[in-house]
Design an enzyme around this catalytic site. Structure first.
Site, mmCIF file in Angstrom:
data_model
loop_
_atom_site.group_PDB
_atom_site.id
_atom_site.type_symbol
_atom_site.label_atom_id
_atom_site.label_comp_id
_atom_site.label_asym_id
_atom_site.label_seq_id
_atom_site.Cartn_x
_atom_site.Cartn_y
_atom_site.Cartn_z
ATOM 1 N N SER A 1 1.232 6.657 2.627
ATOM 2 C CA SER A 1 2.212 7.507 3.644
ATOM 3 C C SER A 1 3.158 8.131 2.658
ATOM 4 C CB SER A 1 2.527 6.918 4.859
ATOM 5 O OG SER A 1 1.334 6.561 5.672
ATOM 6 N N GLN B 1 0.832 -1.091 -0.107
ATOM 7 C CA GLN B 1 -0.068 -0.004 -0.211
ATOM 8 C C GLN B 1 0.971 1.315 0.093
ATOM 9 O OE1 GLN B 1 -1.228 0.860 3.951
ATOM 10 N NE2 GLN B 1 -3.099 1.676 3.414
ATOM 11 N N GLU C 1 -8.857 -2.058 6.475
ATOM 12 C CA GLU C 1 -7.567 -2.068 7.500
ATOM 13 C C GLU C 1 -8.342 -2.520 8.815
ATOM 14 O OE1 GLU C 1 -5.006 1.077 7.822
ATOM 15 O OE2 GLU C 1 -3.238 -0.255 8.642
#
Lengths: 399, 326, 399, 326
Positions: A127, A124, A243
């Site tokens: 960030s 993923q 998540e």
């Protein structure tokens, strides 16, 4: 006709009897990460071959098309076995459901079967160095190229297992003239594409579970957009919801458990010290609460409910418990916890646990973020005045 | 998972409805609120709720008692419900005549202090169930002629007394001591969860409405995160409490499992209620520190409840359940 | 010629030998407040008669005109004696210095000598039901009347000793068209004036140290303005600075001290329990730190320095220590702490301490306010965006 | 009140200046940073700072050692300063030949473990001062031929070793054991304060500069109040530390007063440094959890220092100083 629950349970038990890896027997996730991931792939492939992968996923993408009660049954049967859940949280728990919900027919049939067999591992790319707690502040850009595709530039960080991954779901800003939460798009990224550089990031523990990912003019095609252009924040929200669900189902805790500390105290004869007994009792009460809460939430999840913001409680509890238990370990082990004979292979465990604990209060949303989420979404408290909501992104203060 | 079903919601609503018309207040010096108690017994039959029908009760079980205990805690009622429910159930299980207790006309109480000190509701009870967990024996003591000293209590909603049991007639009854202890701890945890839940609700409402610096104080992170921590404490403790209720309601639960769960629930809920009610005062600022505001009443109850039914061996036993050798 | 320090010390010692009240011998501040205030007045008058009041105040208002080293000497000599500081913190510690700094010659000569002799006790009318942490949000108004004076309407709250006071310094809004921190004026108020109603406010402990004060069209004269009209916030800031100084010099703590708890443990034989020993050791370390910090700050104050925002540390430490020690008391006393024989006059002390402790974290600025002060003024962290700074007061959201 | 004067500011500036050009890093596996140590000794004479001039030192006192210890802690130096300063001063007081120690050519260390386990800097020291506080005796042990096991340490800036002292020649020296213990605890507290102070500074700077949600994160109450709590811990602990330094510098201080103050300082500073360095990681978020960032090095040092020189009787003695009967 649908398989009965009893038949299903029998198949699971049978699979585990032949292929199951007892909990703790797999290569350590923290100390032998590459071996751990390899073992996880083997295990997942065997599951798929046995017709037990993707229990609730549609049949056309390789799933079993069964109800959540089968997932619950699977979880019950596999108690005591290694599930490699940490490796697959992102791919199977998060990317898969997002592609199921928002992917095109083409994307689903192309990506989901190999994901389910662990032929392809996913990560993923969300960030960034400047966008941690404030994920929507991301500055990685995707600029249209002449062929209807996009060129991506930027830097991602804290990417779990990027160096073991084949593909990723990535967020990039496609329109900086829109407000912060708009103008973001989600893409599928091939991790082997030219311009993708993965650099492992060493943590305070010495492990390197996370990575920095540099994106230097990486091309993605027009078919790689997930959902709609500029609507990536919705996709990201869905991903984060999944998540929560995945972590509620399989919480990640510290490698230093209360059981391990109790075993240490039994071994070193610190069992009659009333101060130790009291501290162990306190930790036991905390651990029971965390575990019973996790069970409450997992029960909800396995029957198909979104735990919502309440999942933040489980995350806070796990972080606080890890801190309490690792501090207790240092108390019980004394000077041996901070300096040990290099010949003792387990000598460093207590220090490791103490250094690991803070990560549970940081990764996946800091304690502060979790408490804000609980205050606003569960208790309904008013939000703070926000400076960054309705302004074009390019005019915002960043740092 | 929650032990409650939709039917329990009805019971909960009934208790809450009655209580709403007769709201929380401090008991005056001694004695519980007699009028309230009569209504609770006459209108809802709470005193005999879990006593079998053949013995004059309503024949419900532990889960129903848990619901009422939560509501008693929520409203912080000056009511002897907890003690008489636990003692009444023990007496009923031993085959004693509990008709008057089931009607709420006789008050029973329960204690784990062999010396008769600090008996909850000991100032008003008619009969005492005295439990010796170590010796695994349970005795019944008629309190008619027993000299008692009603105590001044920090908790203004539940009385205590020192009882001089030296000359009192005692009689052993046949009921498992550990089950009485577990039930007492578990229902106390229910009361505490109810109280904590209410404090969090009122504190959240106050923080949403109170404006300082041009914003509701609940929009400030300092207050928001304090309330979030209260929520975390509440929900974690509630998990332990609901687990204990479910196990206590199941007659098949083994003694050590029940003991571990009920001790865990009491410890968790005692801490949670103490912290939450203390933080509740802080969220309310000065107003929460006044006598007129309910906040201190909940805190007083939390503090007193935290040492109720507490055997001295809690740390020792809980450590043992964690696996620590003895 | 100025009196030498040695001579001064001798005079102080001599006074205390004749008039000194050993610490703890005065009527209890919490249980017999009226007697406590009466004793305080007698003591202060005797001090003044002996020429020992107002050590650093100018001679023309009845002070001694000496340097701060004399104040330090007085503090050292009077260790172990009751100083009644809680009664005089507001009048002598706060109102006096503000009148000295901002009062007219007339105000100084009229109010300061009787203040110094405790012929007149003063209180502070600042906080309001809607203006607690946000003091500048006060809504009590002062409207000019035809004779150059003002008419005051509003309600004040948390007024310590209002029911024993003769005069007050009061803040009222004189111009709601100006921004919040402007448009406030400070006045001298005669507490016996028509329209002033004092209602004691019972606290969680059962004490009534604080009051509500209702102001129903109370007249003050043109000479009662302290400093300039609409400049009251500056005066208030000066007053709060003096509060910090006064409290740093004479901190207010809980009636349940660690010494008292230790004495209880010694009495009840709980001295060998390792859990108790550890908890006492922890409390001792906390108490020593708080005391040594207070001494560090008081040292600064007595040589004339403003401790500034650092004083907030002392306040936080006092509040946390009281909480820790009262919890320890409950631990040591067990069930006796929460239910006691009415015949035991000291039976309720531990419960009292536990109920008292939160007040130290609320009164005079909540924990939250103190931490914001430390973060911004000591650490220099940036302020929050503020909605209420540059808007006319009448347009602000209030509640 | 602070024991430091303007002259100490100069010393502090000198140490800080030297250190700045040679900044904090983890020691590599074993051994301290030899180059740094030579510079500290040659340029600043830290090894002999408090050793009398007639014995080859600079003739300063405990307060100067405290200043250097604070700076060593601030920069988190991999330096044997603390151990050799304490041991050297003890040896000097006993009239031993300490010339080479004062020059930093010989490293002395100090331990309170009779079995030679967990000796700080035991991997590099040449001579050991072994203190038996209970028996009030102090021995000197030459480490030349002593078998040692260098340990793996959580703290990457200070080594430890298990020493096999069974065959080692020992010699009692005439120096008060309690003073050596107090000095060790006090200078350790100084190191801890220095480290805590630095962590607070870097954390504050980071929070002021790091922007999220369009604002510096330090403007959010959650972060601001966390930093404020770190400040409170630091300043309270500093009060205890400065008090202990002042008492240790005064040869007239009685043994129990010095013992109480030094134990208090060590306990206070151990807790403060542990909490502050842990919270420092949290303030920095993910970046503070990386190996490259200093934050974990301070936390490692805090954790290891908290059990250094710690006799098992701390709680017992501190409770006694609080007045609890034994």
């Amino acid at each position: 006709m649908t398989e009965t629950l009893a038949d299903f349970r029998r198949r699971v038990a049978d699979f585990l009897a032949h292929h199951g890896c007892p909990a703790g027997a797999a290569p350590s996730r923290s100390r032998r990460p590459a071996d751990h991931v390899a073992a996880a792939r083997v295990h997942q492939r065997a599951l798929a071959d046995a017709g037990l992968a993707g229990i609730t996923w549609p049949v056309e993408v390789g799933g079993l098309g069964l109800g959540p009660e089968y997932r619950q049954a699977f979880a019950e049967e596999s108690a005591g076995f290694e599930t490699f859940s940490a490796v697959f949280t992102i791919g199977l728990g998060m990317c898969g459901p997002v592609l199921l919900a928002l992917g095109t027919a083409d994307q689903r049939s192309r990506y989901l079967p190999p994901l389910l067999r662990a032929d392809e591992v996913w990560c993923q790319l969300f960030s960034e160095p400047g966008a941690g707690s404030d994920l929507a502040g991301l500055t990685t850009t995707a600029v249209p190229d002449d062929d209807g595709g996009w060129r991506i530039r930027g830097q991602k960080v804290w990417t779990t297992y990027a160096h073991h991954s084949d593909r990723a779901l990535l967020l990039a800003r496609t329109d900086p003239g829109k407000a912060k939460h708009r103008g973001i798009t989600m893409f599928v990224l091939d991790m082997t594409a030219p311009g993708v550089t993965v650099r492992p990031l060493r943590q305070a523990t010495g492990d390197a579970e996370f990575n920095e990912v540099f994106l230097d003019d990486v091309r993605v095609g027009p078919d790689d957009v997930v959902g709609a252009v500029d609507e990536g924040w919705r996709a990201a929200t869905l991903m984060l919801m999944n998540e929560r669900v995945a972590l509620a189902d399989n919480p990640i805790g510290s490698p230093v458990t209360l059981d391990a500390v109790v075993a240490l105290a039994n071994r070193t004869g610190r069992t009659t010290d009333p101060v130790v007994r009291k501290a162990v009792a306190d930790a036991y009460v905390a651990q029971q609460q965390a575990e019973l809460f996790a069970r409450r939430i997992a029960g909800e999840v396995r029957v198909g409910r979104d735990p919502g913001a309440l999942a933040s409680i489980g995350k806070l509890a796990a972080g606080r418990l890890a801190t309490q238990v690792s501090a207790l370990a240092l108390e019980v082990a004394g000077p041996d916890a901070v300096a040990w004979d290099p010949a003792d292979p387990d000598g460093g465990l207590w220090a490791y646990g103490e250094l690991y604990a803070p990560s549970l209060s940081i990764a996946g949303g800091t304690e502060q973020i979790q408490r804000t989420v609980l205050g606003e979404r569960v208790l309904g408290l008013p939000r703070e005045p926000q400076a960054d909501r309705d302004v074009p992104f390019r005019e915002l203060r960043r740092g | 998972m929650t032990p409650y079903t939709d039917e329990h919601d009805q019971l909960r609503a009934s208790v809450r409805g009655l209580v709403r018309t007769d709201r929380s207040r401090a008991r005056e010096n001694t004695g519980h609120d007699v009028t309230l108690w009569r209504r609770m017994c006459d209108e809802l039959g709470v005193a005999g709720l879990a006593i079998p029908e053949v013995q004059g009760g309503a024949g419900f079980g532990v889960v129903e008692l848990a619901v009422v205990a939560e509501e008693v805690g929520r409203a912080n009622l000056p009511s002897p419900f907890l003690t008489t429910a636990v003692a009444g159930l023990a007496l009923a299980a031993a085959g004693e005549d509990v008709g008057a207790i089931a009607r709420g006309e006789r008050l029973a109480t329960v204690s784990f202090s062999p010396d008769g000190r600090h008996v909850p509701d000991g100032d008003v009870a008619d009969v005492l169930v005295l439990v010796d967990v170590t010796g695994a024996s349970v005795e019944v003591v008629e309190l008619g002629g027993v000299p008692r000293t009603a105590l001044t209590t920090m908790d203004l909603t539940r009385g205590q007394a020192h009882l001089d049991l030296r000359g009192a007639p005692r009689r052993e009854i046949d009921v498992p001591a550990h089950r009485v202890a577990a039930l007492a701890a578990t229902l106390l945890a229910c009361e505490q969860i109810g109280g904590a839940e209410r404090v969090l609700e009122t504190s959240t409402a106050y923080a949403s409405q109170r404006v300082q610096f041009g914003r509701p104080v609940g929009s400030f992170q300092a207050v928001k995160h304090l309330l979030a921590d209260m929520l975390v404490d509440l929900e974690l403790a509630r998990s332990a409490q609901q687990h204990a209720v479910a196990l206590a309601a199941d007659t098949g639960t083994s003694a050590p499992v029940l003991d571990a769960a009920s001790r865990t629930a009491r410890a968790a809920c005692s801490r949670a209620f103490t912290r939450i009610s203390s933080d509740g005062i802080r969220v309310h600022g000065g107003i929460g520190y006044t006598w007129e505001h309910d906040a201190h009443l909940y805190f007083r109850r939390a503090r007193a409840s935290a040492v109720l039914f507490t055997p001295g061996d809690d740390a020792d036993r809980l450590a043992a359940y964690a696996g620590l050798a003895s």
